[in-house]
Design a protein around this motif. Structure first.
Motif, short mmCIF file in Angstrom:
data_model
loop_
_atom_site.label_atom_id
_atom_site.label_comp_id
_atom_site.label_asym_id
_atom_site.label_seq_id
_atom_site.Cartn_x
_atom_site.Cartn_y
_atom_site.Cartn_z
N THR A 238 49.42 50.80 76.73
CA THR A 238 49.07 51.12 75.35
C THR A 238 50.02 50.52 74.33
O THR A 238 49.77 50.63 73.12
N ASP A 239 51.08 49.89 74.78
CA ASP A 239 52.10 49.39 73.85
C ASP A 239 51.59 48.17 73.09
O ASP A 239 51.05 47.22 73.67
N LYS A 240 51.81 48.17 71.78
CA LYS A 240 51.33 47.08 70.93
C LYS A 240 52.07 45.77 71.17
O LYS A 240 51.56 44.70 70.89
N LEU A 241 53.31 45.86 71.68
CA LEU A 241 54.13 44.67 71.87
C LEU A 241 54.41 44.38 73.35
O LEU A 241 55.15 43.46 73.66
N GLY A 242 53.81 45.16 74.25
CA GLY A 242 54.25 45.13 75.64
C GLY A 242 53.61 44.12 76.56
O GLY A 242 54.27 43.45 77.33
N ARG A 243 52.28 44.06 76.61
CA ARG A 243 51.51 43.14 77.45
C ARG A 243 51.48 43.51 78.92
O ARG A 243 50.81 42.84 79.71
N LEU A 244 52.20 44.55 79.35
CA LEU A 244 52.08 45.02 80.73
C LEU A 244 51.00 46.10 80.81
O LEU A 244 50.40 46.44 79.81
N GLY A 245 50.78 46.64 82.02
CA GLY A 245 49.65 47.53 82.22
C GLY A 245 50.01 48.86 82.85
O GLY A 245 49.20 49.43 83.59
N MET A 246 51.18 49.39 82.56
CA MET A 246 51.61 50.62 83.22
C MET A 246 51.08 51.86 82.52
O MET A 246 50.84 51.88 81.32
N SER A 247 50.94 52.93 83.31
CA SER A 247 50.55 54.24 82.81
C SER A 247 51.80 55.07 82.52
O SER A 247 52.91 54.73 82.95
N ILE A 248 51.61 56.19 81.82
CA ILE A 248 52.71 57.11 81.59
C ILE A 248 53.23 57.66 82.91
O ILE A 248 54.45 57.79 83.12
N ALA A 249 52.31 57.95 83.86
CA ALA A 249 52.73 58.44 85.17
C ALA A 249 53.54 57.39 85.92
O ALA A 249 54.54 57.71 86.59
N GLY A 250 53.15 56.14 85.82
CA GLY A 250 53.90 55.07 86.48
C GLY A 250 55.27 54.88 85.87
O GLY A 250 56.25 54.62 86.58
N CYS A 251 55.35 55.01 84.55
CA CYS A 251 56.64 54.90 83.87
C CYS A 251 57.56 56.03 84.30
O CYS A 251 58.76 55.82 84.53
#
Length: 300
Positions: A238-251
């Motif tokens: 969901t990050d506007k600047l991130g470009r990765l695909g992680m979930s909150i649970a994964g983080c």
């Protein structure tokens, strides 16, 4: 007791276009207090970082420009912030907070700074919302006072820790490990001791697999006795600047793994917040709050 560096000045007043990403610095402690993860006793207010500590890491000419508020327009644009005396004070308190956290981590195993992770600050310039490099400053403090012999920087922000890599180049007592988005800012990457560049949309499974492969190997090889953990949540999909695909649970699982590996080896950990720019402020706060919840439940 879990000790957390926090100062109201972390929530620095900025022009309209800059306010959103800064709101997390006041909302996160409010959330931790509201839900009962922390009490007021968990928080402490850092003092101002002394000039001698700044000059151990940053060039005198650069520090003089900051102190005199005389960055050029181009230098100021590179930082992303309009320069002010309050902003410089904020950076000094953040860096001192990370030093203070080192003492708490040495006593309790872990400590966290609600700010910090200013890993784009170089010896001679600021970049990417970073003016003074808190991890570089605190690492030098530990080494100079014989409080650590071999430091590992675990930088899991989505952006490469370019400033930290530049500051620690040639310092074999500090190993810089950065796992970041390959195509993300900064365009020019510095050379960390270990860089892992991730493709766009890297998901939880891929990310955690790489981390589980690399981190234990590093810890065993280096015999590190202190860890600085850059726990940015801009790895979220969901990050506007991130470009990765992680979930909150994964983080959250990422954070759990870092803490578990440190605990196995009884290595103190200091966490600096790092980035987070999701569209929903609630997602940013929740992902950051998980780091603090884990520290509280796993260590205390």
């Amino acid at each position: 007791m879990l000790k957390i560096a926090f100062d109201p000045i972390y929530h620095h007043p900025l022009p309209e276009g800059h306010r959103f990403p800064m709101a997390k610095y006041s909302l996160l402690p409010e959330q931790l207090l509201y839900e009962g993860t922390c009490t007021e006793d968990n928080f402490f207010r850092p003092e101002l970082l002394k000039e001698e500590q700044i000059l151990r890491t940053h060039c005198p000419e650069y520090w003089q420009k900051l102190k005199d508020l005389k960055l050029s327009r181009a230098e100021e644009r590179r930082t992303g912030f309009p320069l002010s005396a309050q902003l410089v004070e904020r950076e000094r308190r953040i860096a001192q907070g990370t030093i203070d956290c080192c003492f708490h981590a040495l006593e309790y195993g872990v400590s966290l700074n609600i700010a910090g992770g200013t890993h784009h600050a170089y010896t001679n310039r600021g970049e990417g919302f970073c003016l003074l490099n808190d991890i570089g400053v605190a690492a030098h403090y530990l080494l100079d006072h014989n409080l650590a012999q071999q430091i590992l920087v675990v930088d899991l922000d989505v952006h490469q820790g370019n400033g930290t890599a530049e500051i620690m180049a040639g310092e074999n007592r500090v190993f810089t490990f950065s796992m970041h988005g390959e195509k993300n800012y900064p365009l020019h990457k510095e050379k960390s001791d270990l860089d892992i560049a991730l493709a766009d949309d890297t998901n939880d499974l891929e990310y955690l697999s790489r981390l589980r492969e690399e981190l234990p190997r590093l810890l065993d090889r280096l015999n590190a006795d202190f860890i600085f953990y850059q726990s940015g949540v801009d790895v979220l999909a969901t990050d506007k600047l991130g470009r990765l695909g992680m979930s909150i649970a994964g983080c959250k699982e990422r954070d759990r793994f870092v803490f578990e590996e440190a605990q196995k080896r009884q290595i103190p950990v200091v966490c600096s917040m790092g980035g987070g720019y999701s569209e929903r402020l609630a997602d940013i706060v929740e992902a950051h709050a998980n780091t603090y919840r884990l520290a509280q439940t796993m260590y205390f």
